[in-house]
Design a protein around this motif. Structure first.
Motif, PDB file in Angstrom:
ATOM      1  N   ARG A   1       0.835  -1.206   0.000  1.00  0.00           N
ATOM      2  CA  ARG A   1       0.000   0.000   0.000  1.00  0.00           C
ATOM      3  C   ARG A   1       0.868   1.253   0.000  1.00  0.00           C
ATOM      4  O   ARG A   1       0.528   2.256  -0.637  1.00  0.00           O
ATOM      5  CB  ARG A   1      -0.927   0.009   1.214  1.00  0.00           C
ATOM      6  CG  ARG A   1      -2.058  -0.984   1.156  1.00  0.00           C
ATOM      7  CD  ARG A   1      -3.167  -0.620   2.148  1.00  0.00           C
ATOM      8  NE  ARG A   1      -2.651  -0.403   3.496  1.00  0.00           N
ATOM      9  CZ  ARG A   1      -2.517  -1.366   4.417  1.00  0.00           C
ATOM     10  NH1 ARG A   1      -2.858  -2.615   4.097  1.00  0.00           N
ATOM     11  NH2 ARG A   1      -2.063  -1.089   5.618  1.00  0.00           N
ATOM     12  N   GLY A   2       1.997   1.207   0.714  1.00  0.00           N
ATOM     13  CA  GLY A   2       2.881   2.364   0.745  1.00  0.00           C
ATOM     14  C   GLY A   2       3.521   2.658  -0.595  1.00  0.00           C
ATOM     15  O   GLY A   2       3.788   3.815  -0.922  1.00  0.00           O
ATOM     16  N   ILE A   3       3.786   1.609  -1.371  1.00  0.00           N
ATOM     17  CA  ILE A   3       4.356   1.816  -2.711  1.00  0.00           C
ATOM     18  C   ILE A   3       3.287   2.354  -3.650  1.00  0.00           C
ATOM     19  O   ILE A   3       3.530   3.295  -4.421  1.00  0.00           O
ATOM     20  CB  ILE A   3       4.936   0.494  -3.250  1.00  0.00           C
ATOM     21  CG1 ILE A   3       6.076   0.009  -2.355  1.00  0.00           C
ATOM     22  CG2 ILE A   3       5.440   0.679  -4.696  1.00  0.00           C
ATOM     23  CD1 ILE A   3       6.543  -1.402  -2.653  1.00  0.00           C
ATOM     24  N   GLY A   4       2.113   1.788  -3.606  1.00  0.00           N
ATOM     25  CA  GLY A   4       1.006   2.272  -4.430  1.00  0.00           C
ATOM     26  C   GLY A   4       1.002   1.665  -5.822  1.00  0.00           C
ATOM     27  O   GLY A   4       1.675   0.677  -6.101  1.00  0.00           O
ATOM     28  N   GLY A   5       0.254   2.296  -6.704  1.00  0.00           N
ATOM     29  CA  GLY A   5       0.108   1.763  -8.057  1.00  0.00           C
ATOM     30  C   GLY A   5      -0.580   0.417  -8.024  1.00  0.00           C
ATOM     31  O   GLY A   5      -1.498   0.178  -7.240  1.00  0.00           O
ATOM     32  N   ALA A   6      -0.112  -0.483  -8.885  1.00  0.00           N
ATOM     33  CA  ALA A   6      -0.707  -1.812  -8.967  1.00  0.00           C
ATOM     34  C   ALA A   6       0.066  -2.847  -8.170  1.00  0.00           C
ATOM     35  O   ALA A   6      -0.192  -4.050  -8.294  1.00  0.00           O
ATOM     36  CB  ALA A   6      -0.791  -2.251 -10.431  1.00  0.00           C
ATOM     37  N   VAL A   7       1.014  -2.401  -7.334  1.00  0.00           N
ATOM     38  CA  VAL A   7       1.831  -3.338  -6.557  1.00  0.00           C
ATOM     39  C   VAL A   7       0.955  -4.038  -5.525  1.00  0.00           C
ATOM     40  O   VAL A   7       0.172  -3.402  -4.809  1.00  0.00           O
ATOM     41  CB  VAL A   7       2.996  -2.604  -5.867  1.00  0.00           C
ATOM     42  CG1 VAL A   7       3.784  -3.557  -4.970  1.00  0.00           C
ATOM     43  CG2 VAL A   7       3.915  -1.971  -6.898  1.00  0.00           C
ATOM     44  N   THR A   8       1.089  -5.354  -5.432  1.00  0.00           N
ATOM     45  CA  THR A   8       0.303  -6.147  -4.491  1.00  0.00           C
ATOM     46  C   THR A   8       1.214  -6.813  -3.471  1.00  0.00           C
ATOM     47  O   THR A   8       2.431  -6.905  -3.657  1.00  0.00           O
ATOM     48  CB  THR A   8      -0.498  -7.231  -5.221  1.00  0.00           C
ATOM     49  OG1 THR A   8       0.428  -8.200  -5.766  1.00  0.00           O
ATOM     50  CG2 THR A   8      -1.327  -6.633  -6.352  1.00  0.00           C
ATOM     51  N   ALA A   9       0.585  -7.325  -2.410  1.00  0.00           N
ATOM     52  CA  ALA A   9       1.348  -8.026  -1.380  1.00  0.00           C
ATOM     53  C   ALA A   9       2.080  -9.230  -1.947  1.00  0.00           C
ATOM     54  O   ALA A   9       3.153  -9.603  -1.462  1.00  0.00           O
ATOM     55  CB  ALA A   9       0.414  -8.459  -0.250  1.00  0.00           C
ATOM     56  N   ALA A  10       1.526  -9.861  -2.973  1.00  0.00           N
ATOM     57  CA  ALA A  10       2.159 -11.035  -3.577  1.00  0.00           C
ATOM     58  C   ALA A  10       3.478 -10.696  -4.255  1.00  0.00           C
ATOM     59  O   ALA A  10       4.271 -11.595  -4.558  1.00  0.00           O
ATOM     60  CB  ALA A  10       1.213 -11.681  -4.582  1.00  0.00           C
ATOM     61  N   GLU A  11       3.725  -9.404  -4.488  1.00  0.00           N
ATOM     62  CA  GLU A  11       4.955  -8.971  -5.158  1.00  0.00           C
ATOM     63  C   GLU A  11       5.963  -8.366  -4.184  1.00  0.00           C
ATOM     64  O   GLU A  11       6.927  -7.723  -4.593  1.00  0.00           O
ATOM     65  CB  GLU A  11       4.602  -7.952  -6.243  1.00  0.00           C
ATOM     66  CG  GLU A  11       3.753  -8.556  -7.342  1.00  0.00           C
ATOM     67  CD  GLU A  11       3.058  -7.508  -8.218  1.00  0.00           C
ATOM     68  OE1 GLU A  11       2.763  -7.828  -9.385  1.00  0.00           O
ATOM     69  OE2 GLU A  11       2.817  -6.382  -7.727  1.00  0.00           O
ATOM     70  N   VAL A  12       5.764  -8.598  -2.897  1.00  0.00           N
ATOM     71  CA  VAL A  12       6.620  -8.019  -1.854  1.00  0.00           C
ATOM     72  C   VAL A  12       7.270  -9.130  -1.041  1.00  0.00           C
ATOM     73  O   VAL A  12       6.618 -10.109  -0.676  1.00  0.00           O
ATOM     74  CB  VAL A  12       5.795  -7.103  -0.925  1.00  0.00           C
ATOM     75  CG1 VAL A  12       6.645  -6.633   0.260  1.00  0.00           C
ATOM     76  CG2 VAL A  12       5.262  -5.897  -1.708  1.00  0.00           C
ATOM     77  N   LEU A  13       8.569  -8.966  -0.755  1.00  0.00           N
ATOM     78  CA  LEU A  13       9.312  -9.841   0.141  1.00  0.00           C
ATOM     79  C   LEU A  13       9.804  -9.016   1.322  1.00  0.00           C
ATOM     80  O   LEU A  13      10.321  -7.907   1.132  1.00  0.00           O
ATOM     81  CB  LEU A  13      10.525 -10.457  -0.567  1.00  0.00           C
ATOM     82  CG  LEU A  13      10.298 -11.201  -1.877  1.00  0.00           C
ATOM     83  CD1 LEU A  13      11.641 -11.608  -2.473  1.00  0.00           C
ATOM     84  CD2 LEU A  13       9.425 -12.422  -1.637  1.00  0.00           C
TER      85      LEU A  13
END
Length: 494
Positions: free
Chosen positions: A165-177
């Motif tokens: 959420r802090g990154i924003g755009g279309a970034v999702t939790a599945a794309e975060v490590l």
């Protein structure tokens, strides 16, 4: 700070008195020590724990503390000279030999001697850290069900969602490590994206820790100059063409050390240039949460504007909290995410679950936004105090850019100045500063120093530190330790 000082003082007193007791002899009880030295039971407990860690005393639950038995004589030192041959031969066949050198990083990590003002620090002063909120979060986290079990390898889903959420755009939790601090995240990203011997494009100047990571991995940092608006796109395109590099490391927000913000018209250009080169951009968004109170609305991370997976984003909680609160995130999309995940697992398995749980507790508490607002206001006050003191008291030093975020100023020294000599003179005057040379991957265009206003106790120390720097200026500049052309304070280059 008072409690820490009392612990050290009590430990020293007890250390001096140990000879009164025979090995195995019992020390006075904690109650006696509290009354005798007029300190708290916590101070006594910590002082005894410190002596126990040194092997000087042994504590027995319910029985008290005893002087430890005498240590056995240590074995004679062995001959390690063979290692010189082994270590020098280790990279003999490498295209780009590895250079493991932490000197540029240690400058910002090492505590200065007592009485020296810390203008070289890379973290918030303890008075600016949310110590109570972190302690409360860690306490609550430790009581969560399963808090001491193994976490998901990618990190707690709720924490990954918070970073996304802090990154924003279309970034999702599945794309975060979730990773163990920004330095670890950068290490993982560089290892994933560039093979040993490859060139990697870096801003010039840039963060010494990143240069150290690259060189330790056998990579070849190639500088791309920045100005007041960030990296210069035409030079970035030239560097990609000339080197064939497939990675560019960028700090688009309050760049370290210049404080520059990548201009709006350059953001899309940087992404386009990297995409056409078939390259990745590692976005080091290390200081977004240290924006100053008077800053304009912040641009979104580059990752929020990148649908094609060009950007590998690094974000961290460390700079806004404490050097020991090492929780950060890597965000990426496409096949590269699996490579990042694999390298992270091989290197560290996972970030300890109690720390992740504590991070969730902290950022979800009402104390978190209050802390960010307080730090934002205080950093502006400190920046203005240091800027005003430098402009009025040290006109020899050029301040080409005053940032609206971050924790430091980047100063250009008069032409011909030896920045090492200036740093040494400053230390003799009682103030620790950071030389500019380690921030350049090639020969620097001019001498610089970096001054931090976040690691000191307040504006009083800032004023005193600048007064001490005046002594260093008198020694170096009037002492004839500059050569070359006269200094031109109007030059705009960073």
């Amino acid at each position: 700070m008072q409690e820490r000082s009392s612990v050290g003082e009590l430990a020293n007193r007890l250390r001096q008195e140990l000879n009164r007791y025979s090995p195995g002899g019992k020390l006075p009880s904690s109650r006696v020590l509290v009354e005798r030295f007029r300190v708290s039971p916590v101070t006594v407990s910590r002082a005894l724990a410190q002596l126990a860690a040194e092997g000087l005393v042994v504590t027995r639950p319910g029985a008290g503390a005893y002087r430890a038995e005498a240590r056995r004589a240590s074995a004679p030192a062995g001959d390690t000279s063979w290692q010189e041959v082994a270590l020098s031969a280790d990279g003999a066949a490498d295209l780009v030999p590895r250079t493991v050198d932490a000197a540029g990083v240690v400058v910002s990590l090492a505590a200065p001697p007592p009485g020296v003002i810390e203008f070289n620090g890379g973290y918030l002063h303890p008075s600016l850290q949310p110590e109570r909120a972190m302690a409360a979060a860690l306490s609550r986290a430790g009581r969560r069900p399963g808090a001491w079990g193994r976490p998901p390898l990618d990190g707690l889903p709720e924490l990954r969602e918070w970073f996304a959420r802090g990154i924003g755009g279309a970034v999702t939790a599945a794309e975060v490590l979730i990773t163990a601090g920004g330095q670890a995240a950068l290490t993982t990203a560089l290892r994933a994206l560039a093979p040993p011997g490859a060139p990697v494009l870096v801003e010039s100047p840039t963060y010494p820790g990143m240069l150290a990571i690259a060189r330790a991995a056998g990579l070849r940092p190639v500088p791309v100059p920045v100005d007041a608006d960030g990296v210069r796109p035409p030079l970035l395109a030239d560097a990609f063409r000339a080197t064939g590099a497939r990675v560019f490391v960028c700090q688009p927000l309050f760049q370290n050390p210049t404080g520059a913000v990548l201009a709006p018209e350059r953001r899309a250009e940087v992404l386009r240039i990297a995409r056409e080169a078939g390259a990745f951009v590692i976005e080091d968004d290390f200081v977004r949460r240290l924006v100053h109170e008077d800053a304009a609305p912040l641009p979104r991370p580059l990752a929020a504007e990148d649908p094609d997976g060009v950007v590998v984003h690094v974000g961290s909680l460390t700079k806004a909290t404490s050097p020991s609160f090492r929780v950060s995130a890597l965000a990426a999309r496409g096949p590269v995410l699996e490579r990042l995940r694999a390298i992270q697992i091989v290197d560290t398995f996972f970030v300890p679950r109690p720390l992740q749980e504590a991070a969730l507790e902290l950022v979800g508490s009402p104390a978190w936004p209050r802390h960010l607002r307080a730090v934002s206001a205080e950093l502006r006050i400190r920046r203005d105090a240091m800027t005003s003191a430098l402009l009025s008291g040290l006109p020899q030093l050029s301040l080409p850019h005053i940032p609206s975020g971050g924790y430091h100023l980047w100063l250009r020294l008069p032409d011909g100045t030896d920045d090492t000599a200036f740093v040494a003179a400053a230390l003799r005057a009682g103030v620790a500063i950071t030389p500019g040379r380690p921030y350049f991957s090639a020969e620097p265009p001019a001498a610089h120093v970096r001054l931090s206003f976040a690691a000191v106790a307040g504006t009083g120390e800032i004023g005193e530190g600048v007064r001490r720097l005046r002594t260093a200026c008198d020694e170096v500049f009037r002492g004839g330790r500059t050569t070359g052309k006269p200094f031109d304070s109007a030059r705009p280059d960073l």
